[in-house]
Design an enzyme around this catalytic site. Structure first.
Site, PDB file in Angstrom:
ATOM      1  N   GLY A 221       0.826  -1.206   0.000  1.00  0.00           N
ATOM      2  CA  GLY A 221       0.000   0.000   0.000  1.00  0.00           C
ATOM      3  C   GLY A 221       0.856   1.250   0.000  1.00  0.00           C
ATOM      4  O   GLY A 221       0.824   2.033  -0.929  1.00  0.00           O
ATOM      5  N   PHE A 222       1.621   1.429   1.080  1.00  0.00           N
ATOM      6  CA  PHE A 222       2.522   2.586   1.235  1.00  0.00           C
ATOM      7  C   PHE A 222       1.768   3.904   1.140  1.00  0.00           C
ATOM      8  O   PHE A 222       2.379   4.951   0.897  1.00  0.00           O
ATOM      9  CB  PHE A 222       3.644   2.557   0.184  1.00  0.00           C
ATOM     10  CG  PHE A 222       4.280   1.213  -0.006  1.00  0.00           C
ATOM     11  CD1 PHE A 222       4.859   0.546   1.065  1.00  0.00           C
ATOM     12  CD2 PHE A 222       4.306   0.600  -1.249  1.00  0.00           C
ATOM     13  CE1 PHE A 222       5.440  -0.701   0.898  1.00  0.00           C
ATOM     14  CE2 PHE A 222       4.885  -0.656  -1.419  1.00  0.00           C
ATOM     15  CZ  PHE A 222       5.455  -1.303  -0.344  1.00  0.00           C
ATOM     16  N   ASN A 586       5.090  -7.388  18.652  1.00  0.00           N
ATOM     17  CA  ASN A 586       5.757  -8.534  18.028  1.00  0.00           C
ATOM     18  C   ASN A 586       7.141  -8.087  17.566  1.00  0.00           C
ATOM     19  O   ASN A 586       7.277  -7.322  16.606  1.00  0.00           O
ATOM     20  CB  ASN A 586       4.927  -9.046  16.839  1.00  0.00           C
ATOM     21  CG  ASN A 586       5.535 -10.291  16.199  1.00  0.00           C
ATOM     22  OD1 ASN A 586       6.755 -10.489  16.208  1.00  0.00           O
ATOM     23  ND2 ASN A 586       4.682 -11.129  15.634  1.00  0.00           N
ATOM     24  N   GLN A 593       9.475  -4.410   9.907  1.00  0.00           N
ATOM     25  CA  GLN A 593       8.936  -3.113   9.491  1.00  0.00           C
ATOM     26  C   GLN A 593      10.033  -2.057   9.426  1.00  0.00           C
ATOM     27  O   GLN A 593      10.091  -1.254   8.502  1.00  0.00           O
ATOM     28  CB  GLN A 593       7.876  -2.646  10.499  1.00  0.00           C
ATOM     29  CG  GLN A 593       6.523  -3.258  10.284  1.00  0.00           C
ATOM     30  CD  GLN A 593       5.849  -2.672   9.078  1.00  0.00           C
ATOM     31  OE1 GLN A 593       5.425  -1.526   9.083  1.00  0.00           O
ATOM     32  NE2 GLN A 593       5.788  -3.430   8.012  1.00  0.00           N
ATOM     33  N   GLY A 658       2.789   3.887  17.246  1.00  0.00           N
ATOM     34  CA  GLY A 658       2.891   3.355  15.882  1.00  0.00           C
ATOM     35  C   GLY A 658       4.337   3.218  15.467  1.00  0.00           C
ATOM     36  O   GLY A 658       5.193   3.949  15.942  1.00  0.00           O
ATOM     37  N   GLU A 661       5.958   3.686   9.724  1.00  0.00           N
ATOM     38  CA  GLU A 661       6.499   4.756   8.898  1.00  0.00           C
ATOM     39  C   GLU A 661       7.638   5.501   9.589  1.00  0.00           C
ATOM     40  O   GLU A 661       8.447   6.160   8.930  1.00  0.00           O
ATOM     41  CB  GLU A 661       5.367   5.704   8.502  1.00  0.00           C
ATOM     42  CG  GLU A 661       4.381   4.947   7.624  1.00  0.00           C
ATOM     43  CD  GLU A 661       3.121   5.728   7.300  1.00  0.00           C
ATOM     44  OE1 GLU A 661       2.817   5.843   6.113  1.00  0.00           O
ATOM     45  OE2 GLU A 661       2.430   6.188   8.219  1.00  0.00           O
TER      46      GLU A 661
HETATM   47 MO1  MOS Z   1       0.861   5.413   4.996  1.00  0.00          MO
HETATM   48  S1  MOS Z   1       1.247   7.012   3.674  1.00  0.00           S
HETATM   49  O1  MOS Z   1       0.008   6.305   6.162  1.00  0.00           O
HETATM   50  O2  MOS Z   1      -0.043   4.247   4.148  1.00  0.00           O
END
Ligand code: MOS
Length: 696
Positions: A221-222, A586, A593, A658, A661
C-alpha cells in the site's frame, strides 16, 4: 513476543487471494483510455475501430456514464473523470473499454482515437503557488523568529528539494464490481475498505447500507491505496452500464497517473541558534505540487512544530499547481519530507557551530511539546539516542579508517519522528468451547503483519495458543475499524481486540466459569465486543488532541556510507536505528517493518525519482524498468534495529504507539550528512544521484 506471519504460508504458496483474483460469473475486463496530452480540452473519442474488434463489448465515453456529483474526502479526486472536457493531466480517463478478455480490451484500447485541443502543460517548478490552506501561507507561529535571527550567533538558511516518487506496489490498484439490483459489491485493493462506502454511495446516490467492500490480501500500500481513486467508482459505473460484473485492474502504466504519488517538494529552513547550538528560532516553509484542479497538502512543517525546543517557530505551507495527477500521502508522509529538510539543516547547523550532531540534538531536546507545552504521553528519545550511539560507535566514528579501497567513508545521523495517528477501532472476538478463537475486524494487511499481531493480542488476552486464533478481516460486513495507514493499526485495532477479548473474560467471570469449563457448562461460544475510542468521539487524532498529552513517536538513525569519489556512487555499509514507539507487540514483525523502512529511506535518499517529461508534461517513466529502487545487492546485512522498552498507557490499552512509517523518516538526511562527511559535498536535493555528488 516473537511470532511469524500467520498468512505467510498462504502467500508463499500462492493461495492468498487478492482483489483481482475474484472472477464473478460473467465478468468483463475494463481498460482505461487516457488522454494523450497533459493539458487541453477533449474534442472527441473515435472508438469505431475498437468496437469492431472481436471480444470487445463496449467502449464507454462520457455520454454513456452517469452524471457524477462532486465527491468529498477521502476521495482523492473530487471532480471525477467524464464530468468535464478539460484535461488536467496526461492519462486522465476519457474512455473505458470493456472486453470479454483482458487481451481483447487491451487490443481495443490501442486503437481508440482521442482528439484533443492540446495546450502547453504546466511544469513542476513553474506552476502558480498559493497558500495551502486558507488565505495565509503561515500555518503556525510562536514567538518572534525575526528577532531570534537578529540575535543569533549561528544561522543556517538552506533550501532542500525532493523528487516526486511513486508507491510502485507489487499489486497494482484495482477493483472488481458487481451489482445485484441496487446492491453493490466491490472486491477492492485498498488500505481502508470502510471509507470506500461513503464515497461510492455518494457517487451513485445509493444507500451506504447497499455497498459492501471486500478486500482480501492487499499487495502493498505505502499510502497509494489509502484514499479512494476514480477507478473504484468507474469500475462500478461500467458494471452498472454493462449489466455485468466488471474488473478494472490498473495496468502498470496507468498506475503512474490514475492513482497518486509522493509530491515533488521544495522546503526552506531557517535556523537561528546561540553559540552552544541552542535553537532560538526555527522557520520552515514547504511547497508541494498539487494537480491543476485537485489538491493534496503535504504538511511537512509539522516536523518543525514538534521536534525541538525553540522559543520561536514559524511555519509556512504552500502548494504549486501543475499539469500532473494529484499526489497523495506516501510512506512516510508529513514528517518524512519534513525531516529531510529539518534534519539536514540541523546537521548543517552542527557543522556551522562546531558541535557534534548528536550533542546538538541533545541540547535541543524538547521536554514538552514545542507547539503547546503539553507533556508527552511517553518519550524515550534520549534513551534511543544513547543506545543508538553506543551500538553504532558514534563517538569514536572518526577513529576508524576513513577509506576502504577507493571508497571514502562517511557517517551521518538524524532524528526520526512521526505524529501518532489514531483512529477509532472496533473488533469482535469469539471464544469457542474447544479453545479456539476468532478475531473479526475490518482491518487490512498490506504486508505489515497486522493479522499476526491482532491474533497475538487475542491469544495473550484469552490465554489460548496463537495457532488456535483465526483472524477474519478485509470485509465491511465485519466490525468497522480504523484504516491501515498512518502506522495506526496495532495501536487502534489492537486495543479494540484486547478490549473484545477482555469482554469475553468478563462474560466468563459473570458465568462463574473458566474458559476450559465452557463445554461442561453447556456454553458453546462466547462473543466479546471491543472498541477503541478517541476523545470527544473524534474520527482522527494526530497528536493526542483532546488529551492532556502530546503523542508522537521518535527514534534515531545512524548510517555509514561509502562514496566512490570518481563515479559519485553511494553504498550503504551499515545502519543503526533505535526507536521510542511504545510497547512492541511482536519483535519480529516490528523489526521487519523498520528494516523495510530503512531500505525504503535509502531508496528515497539515493534512487527514487519520478520526473515530469519537460516537453509533453507527462511522467517520463511508466513502467518498473525505469524505476530505480533498492534491491538486495544494495542493502548490507548490517542493519541493526532495536526499540527502547516502553509502555504508553495514554496512547492505547496495549501500550503501543505506531512504528511502520517512523523508520522511513530521517534516513535521507542521515545519508546526506554521511556523504558530506565522506567527501565534503553537501547535496540538498534527493535522490543523491552520482552526478550531484560529482557536481559538488
Ligand atoms: Mo501510509 S502514507 O500512512 O499508508
Amino acid at each position: 513476543m516473537i511470532a511469524t506471519r500467520v498468512e505467510a504460508t498462504a502467500k508463499l504458496t500462492g493461495r492468498a487471494t487478492f482483489a483481482a483474483d475474484h472472477r464473478p460469473e460473467g465478468v468483463l475486463h475494463a481498460v482505461l483510455v487516457g488522454a494523450p496530452v497533459a493539458a487541453g480540452t477533449l474534442r472527441g473519442v473515435d472508438a469505431d475501430a475498437a468496437r469492431a474488434l472481436p471480444g470487445v463489448t463496449a467502449v464507454l465515453t462520457a455520454a454513456d456514464l452517469p452524471d457524477f456529483p462532486r465527491l468529498d474526502m477521502p476521495a482523492a479526486v473530487l471532480t471525477l473523470p467524464f464530468t468535464d472536457d478539460r484535461i488536467p493531466h496526461e492519462g486522465w480517463p476519457v474512455a473505458i473499454v470493456l472486453g470479454e478478455s483482458i487481451e481483447a480490451a487491451e487490443a481495443a484500447r490501442a486503437v481508440v482515437r482521442v482528439d484533443c485541443a492540446a495546450e502547453p502543460p504546466v511544469l513542476l517548478g513553474s506552476g502558480e503557488r498559493t497558500p495551502a490552506m486558507g488565505e495565509d501561507a503561515v500555518v503556525f507561529t510562536k514567538g518572534d523568529v525575526d528577532a531570534a535571527r537578529a540575535q543569533a550567533a549561528v544561522r543556517v538558511e538552506q533550501t532542500y528539494v525532493q523528487a516526486a516518487r511513486h508507491h510502485n506496489t507489487m499489486e497494482t490498484s484495482g477493483t472488481v464490481a458487481r451489482w445485484d439490483g441496487d446492491r453493490l459489491t466491490l472486491w477492492d485493493a485498498v488500505q481502508a475498505g470502510s471509507t470506500v462506502i461513503p464515497v461510492v454511495s455518494k457517487a451513485f446516490g445509493i444507500d451506504a447500507a447497499n455497498v459492501r467492500v471486500v478486500s482480501p490480501h492487499t499487495g502493498g500500500g505505502f499510502g497509494g491505496k489509502g484514499y479512494i481513486w476514480p477507478h473504484e467508482v468507474l469500475a462500478a459505473a461500467a458494471a452498472r452500464v454493462a449489466g455485468r460484473p466488471v474488473k478494472l485492474h490498473l495496468r502498470r502504466a496507468d498506475q503512474f497517473s490514475a492513482v497518486g504519488y509522493q509530491p515533488w517538494m521544495e522546503q526552506t529552513i531557517r535556523l537561528a541558534a546561540d553559540a552552544e547550538g541552542r535553537l532560538l528560532g526555527v522557520e520552515h516553509a514547504a511547497v508541494n505540487n498539487a494537480g491543476l484542479v485537485e489538491t493534496h497538502v503535504e504538511p511537512a512543517t509539522e516536523a518543525s512544530k514538534s521536534l525541538y525546543a525553540s522559543p520561536a517557530i514559524r511555519l509556512r505551507l504552500e502548494i504549486e499547481r501543475v499539469s500532473l495527477n494529484v499526489p497523495t500521502p506516501m510512506r512516510a508522509p508529513v514528517e518524512g519530507p519534513g525531516l529531510w529538510a529539518l534534519e539536514s539543516a540541523m546537521n548543517e547547523l552542527a557543522d556551522e557551530a562546531g558541535i557534534d550532531p548528536l550533542d546538538l540534538r541533545l541540547a535541543n531536546f524538547a521536554e514538552v511539546s514545542p507547539a503547546d507545552g503539553r507533556p508527552w504521553s511517553s518519550n524515550r528519545l534520549r534513551e534511543a539516542y544513547a543506545e543508538g550511539a553506543r551500538r553504532y560507535g558514534w563517538r569514536n566514528r572518526h577513529q576508524r579508517p576513513r577509506q576502504d579501497g577507493h571508497w571514502r567513508i562517511g557517517h551521518g545521523m538524524a532524528t526520526c519522528s512521526m505524529g501518532s495517528f489514531r483512529f477509532p477501532g472496533a473488533a469482535r472476538v469469539h471464544l469457542g468451547a474447544d479453545g479456539s478463537a476468532v478475531v473479526e475486524s475490518n482491518v487490512h494487511d498490506i504486508g505489515s503483519g497486522a493479522q499476526t499481531v491482532l491474533a497475538q493480542i487475542a491469544a495473550e488476552e484469552l490465554g489460548v495458543p496463537l495457532d488456535r486464533v483465526a483472524v477474519r478481516w478485509g470485509d465491511t460486513d465485519l466490525p468497522r475499524t480504523g484504516p491501515t495507514y498512518g502506522s495506526s493499526t496495532t495501536m487502534g485495532t489492537g486495543s479494540a481486540v484486547a478490549s473484545a477479548a477482555r469482554d469475553v473474560g468478563k462474560q466468563l467471570a459473570d458465568l462463574g466459569i473458566e474458559a476450559d469449563a465452557m463445554a461442561a457448562a453447556g456454553v458453546d461460544e462466547i462473543v466479546g465486543e471491543g472498541t477503541y475510542e478517541l476523545p470527544d468521539g473524534a474520527m482522527f487524532n494526530g497528536d493526542g488532541e483532546g488529551t492532556p498529552y502530546a503523542m508522537r513517536t521518535w527514534g534515531v538513525i545512524f548510517v555509514e556510507v561509502g562514496v566512490d569519489p570518481d563515479f559519485g556512487i553511494l553504498r550503504l555499509r551499515r545502519a543503526v536505528g533505535v526507536y521510542s514507539a511504545g510497547r512492541i507487540v511482536n519483535a519480529l514483525t516490528a523489526r521487519a517493518q523498520m528494516i523495510g523502512a530503512i531500505v525504503w529511506g535509502w531508496g528515497k535518499a539515493t534512487m527514487e525519482e519520478s520526473d515530469q517529461e519537460p516537453v509533453h508534461g507527462r511522467w517520463l517513466a511508466k513502467n518498473l524498468s525505469n524505476v530505480a529502487v533498492p534491491v538486495n545487492a544494495d542493502i548490507p546485512a548490517d542493519i541493526d534495529v532495536s526499540f527502547v522498552e516502553e509502555f504508553d498507557e495514554a496512547a492505547s490499552l496495549i501500550g503501543a504507539r505506531g512504528i511502520g512509517e517512523l523508520g522511513a523518516t530521517g534516513v535521507d538526511a542521515a545519508v546526506a550528512a554521511a556523504v558530506h562527511d565522506a567527501v565534503g559535498v553537501r547535496v540538498r536535493e534527493v535522490p543523491i544521484l552520482p552526478w550531484k555528488v560529482l557536481a559538488g
